[in-house]
Write a protein that holds these residues in place. Sequence first.
Motif, PDB file in Angstrom:
ATOM      1  N   ARG A   8     -15.400  19.327 -14.658  1.00 53.91           N
ATOM      2  CA  ARG A   8     -14.745  20.564 -14.003  1.00 53.91           C
ATOM      3  C   ARG A   8     -15.882  21.740 -14.395  1.00 53.91           C
ATOM      4  O   ARG A   8     -15.701  22.619 -13.378  1.00 53.91           O
ATOM      5  CB  ARG A   8     -13.491  20.847 -14.849  1.00 53.91           C
ATOM      6  CG  ARG A   8     -12.565  20.024 -14.687  1.00 53.91           C
ATOM      7  CD  ARG A   8     -11.178  20.233 -15.354  1.00 53.91           C
ATOM      8  NE  ARG A   8     -10.625  21.437 -14.507  1.00 53.91           N
ATOM      9  CZ  ARG A   8      -9.619  21.297 -13.640  1.00 53.91           C
ATOM     10  NH1 ARG A   8      -9.279  20.182 -13.350  1.00 53.91           N
ATOM     11  NH2 ARG A   8      -9.092  22.555 -13.051  1.00 53.91           N
ATOM     12  N   CYS A  11     -18.611  20.535 -11.354  1.00 57.16           N
ATOM     13  CA  CYS A  11     -18.003  20.491 -10.160  1.00 57.16           C
ATOM     14  C   CYS A  11     -18.021  21.897  -9.597  1.00 57.16           C
ATOM     15  O   CYS A  11     -17.739  23.079  -9.883  1.00 57.16           O
ATOM     16  CB  CYS A  11     -16.687  20.035  -9.997  1.00 57.16           C
ATOM     17  SG  CYS A  11     -15.768  20.002  -8.560  1.00 57.16           S
ATOM     18  N   ASP A  30      -7.411  24.613  -7.658  1.00 58.83           N
ATOM     19  CA  ASP A  30      -8.938  25.110  -7.965  1.00 58.83           C
ATOM     20  C   ASP A  30      -9.899  24.422  -7.306  1.00 58.83           C
ATOM     21  O   ASP A  30     -11.167  24.934  -7.834  1.00 58.83           O
ATOM     22  CB  ASP A  30      -8.966  25.045  -9.453  1.00 58.83           C
ATOM     23  CG  ASP A  30      -7.898  25.693 -10.305  1.00 58.83           C
ATOM     24  OD1 ASP A  30      -7.664  26.822  -9.767  1.00 58.83           O
ATOM     25  OD2 ASP A  30      -7.273  25.059 -11.220  1.00 58.83           O
ATOM     26  N   VAL A  32     -10.859  21.396  -7.796  1.00 60.48           N
ATOM     27  CA  VAL A  32     -11.435  20.214  -8.627  1.00 60.48           C
ATOM     28  C   VAL A  32     -10.748  18.979  -8.060  1.00 60.48           C
ATOM     29  O   VAL A  32      -9.288  19.086  -7.823  1.00 60.48           O
ATOM     30  CB  VAL A  32     -11.173  20.779  -9.853  1.00 60.48           C
ATOM     31  CG1 VAL A  32     -11.557  19.680 -10.819  1.00 60.48           C
ATOM     32  CG2 VAL A  32     -11.954  22.179 -10.389  1.00 60.48           C
ATOM     33  N   GLN A  34      -8.849  15.780  -8.139  1.00 64.34           N
ATOM     34  CA  GLN A  34      -7.872  15.050  -8.875  1.00 64.34           C
ATOM     35  C   GLN A  34      -8.059  13.478  -8.427  1.00 64.34           C
ATOM     36  O   GLN A  34      -8.137  13.375  -7.223  1.00 64.34           O
ATOM     37  CB  GLN A  34      -6.172  15.215  -8.671  1.00 64.34           C
ATOM     38  CG  GLN A  34      -6.011  16.811  -9.079  1.00 64.34           C
ATOM     39  CD  GLN A  34      -6.404  17.015 -10.628  1.00 64.34           C
ATOM     40  OE1 GLN A  34      -5.741  16.319 -11.411  1.00 64.34           O
ATOM     41  NE2 GLN A  34      -7.138  18.123 -10.685  1.00 64.34           N
TER      42      GLN A  34
END
Length: 60
Positions: A8, A11, A30, A32, A34
């Motif tokens: 994270r 990224c 956000d 990011v 999943q």
Amino acid sequence: MTRVVVDREVCMGAGVCEMEAPEVFELDADGVPQVHEPVDLAVVETAVRACPTGALQLMD
Ligand code: SF4
């Protein structure tokens, strides 16, 4: 089983992984991704290579 790990901190939310493999990656609020398991290794390898920041890692 192979898993995909997202760093994270690295990224930048470009979404290339989601474009390459939308059945596996889904950006959250956000930005990011999943990861939806199980992963199709051939598809995920393409997304891992395409990530511009190297935020995706395959782990056994
Ligand atoms: S391609 Fe890489 S940098 Fe872009 S959202 Fe996916 S993991 Fe993050």
